[in-house]
Design an enzyme around this catalytic site. Sequence first.
Site, short mmCIF file in Angstrom:
data_model
loop_
_atom_site.label_atom_id
_atom_site.label_comp_id
_atom_site.label_asym_id
_atom_site.label_seq_id
_atom_site.Cartn_x
_atom_site.Cartn_y
_atom_site.Cartn_z
N ARG A 167 0.85 -1.19 0.00
CA ARG A 167 0.00 0.00 0.00
C ARG A 167 0.88 1.24 0.00
NH1 ARG A 167 1.72 1.97 3.99
NH2 ARG A 167 0.47 3.81 3.66
N GLY A 168 0.21 2.40 -0.13
CA GLY A 168 0.96 3.65 -0.22
C GLY A 168 1.23 3.92 -1.70
N ALA A 169 1.01 5.17 -2.12
CA ALA A 169 1.01 5.47 -3.55
C ALA A 169 2.30 5.06 -4.29
CB ALA A 169 0.69 6.95 -3.76
N ASP A 199 -1.92 10.59 -2.54
CA ASP A 199 -2.22 9.50 -3.47
C ASP A 199 -2.41 10.02 -4.88
OD1 ASP A 199 -3.15 8.37 -0.71
OD2 ASP A 199 -2.75 6.70 -2.07
N ASN A 237 -5.59 12.24 -0.35
CA ASN A 237 -4.77 11.46 0.58
C ASN A 237 -5.72 10.75 1.55
OD1 ASN A 237 -2.11 10.65 1.48
ND2 ASN A 237 -2.49 11.85 3.31
N LYS A 238 -5.15 9.95 2.43
CA LYS A 238 -5.96 9.16 3.37
C LYS A 238 -7.03 10.00 4.03
CE LYS A 238 -5.73 5.64 4.04
NZ LYS A 238 -6.62 4.76 3.23
O1 MRU Z 1 -4.90 3.13 1.91
P1 MRU Z 1 -3.42 3.36 1.93
O2 MRU Z 1 -2.76 2.87 3.16
O3 MRU Z 1 -2.76 2.86 0.67
O4 MRU Z 1 -3.28 4.94 1.91
C1 MRU Z 1 -2.00 5.50 1.83
C2 MRU Z 1 -1.99 6.97 1.99
O5 MRU Z 1 -3.01 7.63 2.05
C3 MRU Z 1 -0.64 7.64 1.96
O6 MRU Z 1 -0.67 8.80 2.72
C4 MRU Z 1 -0.30 8.01 0.51
O7 MRU Z 1 -0.39 6.90 -0.32
C5 MRU Z 1 1.05 8.61 0.39
S1 MRU Z 1 2.31 7.42 0.57
C6 MRU Z 1 3.81 8.14 0.33
#
Ligand code: MRU
Length: 344
Positions: free
Chosen positions: A49-51, A238, A247-248
Amino acid sequence: MEPLLTIFWDKPTGTVCFIDQTLLPGSFRIERTREVGRLITAIRRLEVRGAPALGIAGGYGVVLAAMAASCEPPGMFMESVRKQADTVRNARPTAVNLSWGVDRVLRKLEDSSSPEEAVTLALAEAEAIAREDAATCRALSKHGAGLLPDSCTVLTHCNAGALACREWGTALGVIRSAVQDGKHVKVIACETRPLLQGARLTAWELARDGIDVTVITDSTASFLMRTGRIDCVIVGADRITRDAVFNKVGTYMHAVSARYHGVPFYVAAPRSSFDPIRNEADVLIEERHRDEIACFGDRVTLPEGVPVINLGFDATPLSMVTALITEEGIVRPENILSFLSSEG
Ligand code: MRU
């Protein structure tokens, strides 16, 4: 401490390997697969996970698709790769890096003259994405570290760290670089309901590096700002469209509080998270399963039949962002359009 490698290709076994982040902080396990379907499940379950990490996963997904399609009858190869690549691309809708990674590797395959060559080209490009991500995070972190006072408390939301990238991180990368520069940085990590990426992942990776981290419930953040206990907010992204940062979910709430209390609100993200052709209204926000809210561990916490709204992300207008931290430098929101139209 060994640096974390969130996702990587293992040459001897021809598999993509990734840390299963659903198990942290309880246990640390590396999963490996050569099946596209397994990688898609890992993306949907947030094992990966994470962009930026999704961008890398997207690239490796096309490698796995090309490997699988090598057994197809001649003439069916590209069609099969494209079909599987579409499933990888659609595994999660909000982080633009996923489709960016898939498309970047797919483009390389168009020129290949045989399935063997296609697999080689795909792997080389996917590996380039992974390498570049590490370098990009370091570069943006260096720029961002300059924005932090010598001694400060930074609030962050979700996990935009090594676990969300290949290594180092974006928002947490800025903090890591500032600490490396000798600054005294304390981190307040919001737990990040409902999947607790802040408590489980941000706290884990910062504590592992010996960085001062304290976890709060998401709803504590505003009050800490009002009482002068937060010097700035740094989050990842994201997707950054022409007018908003996705973002989240919860990020917008922090941006509103930061604006109200005069606290700088920074977004750290690589160019691969920017979406130059879309506006906020064009982007689909992922809605996740009811059970993520209706249960806490094994315990049911919601009466049967009561509906939930479980958005994975929210959007913050760019006008509420103090500055965007990119690998190319600091971008002020009023300059977003010229940044988006530049080559990079
Ligand atoms: O649902 P997730 O855990 O994939 O969400 C991730 C986020 O919202 C992060 O803040 C975002 O991807 C940035 S990661 C450098």
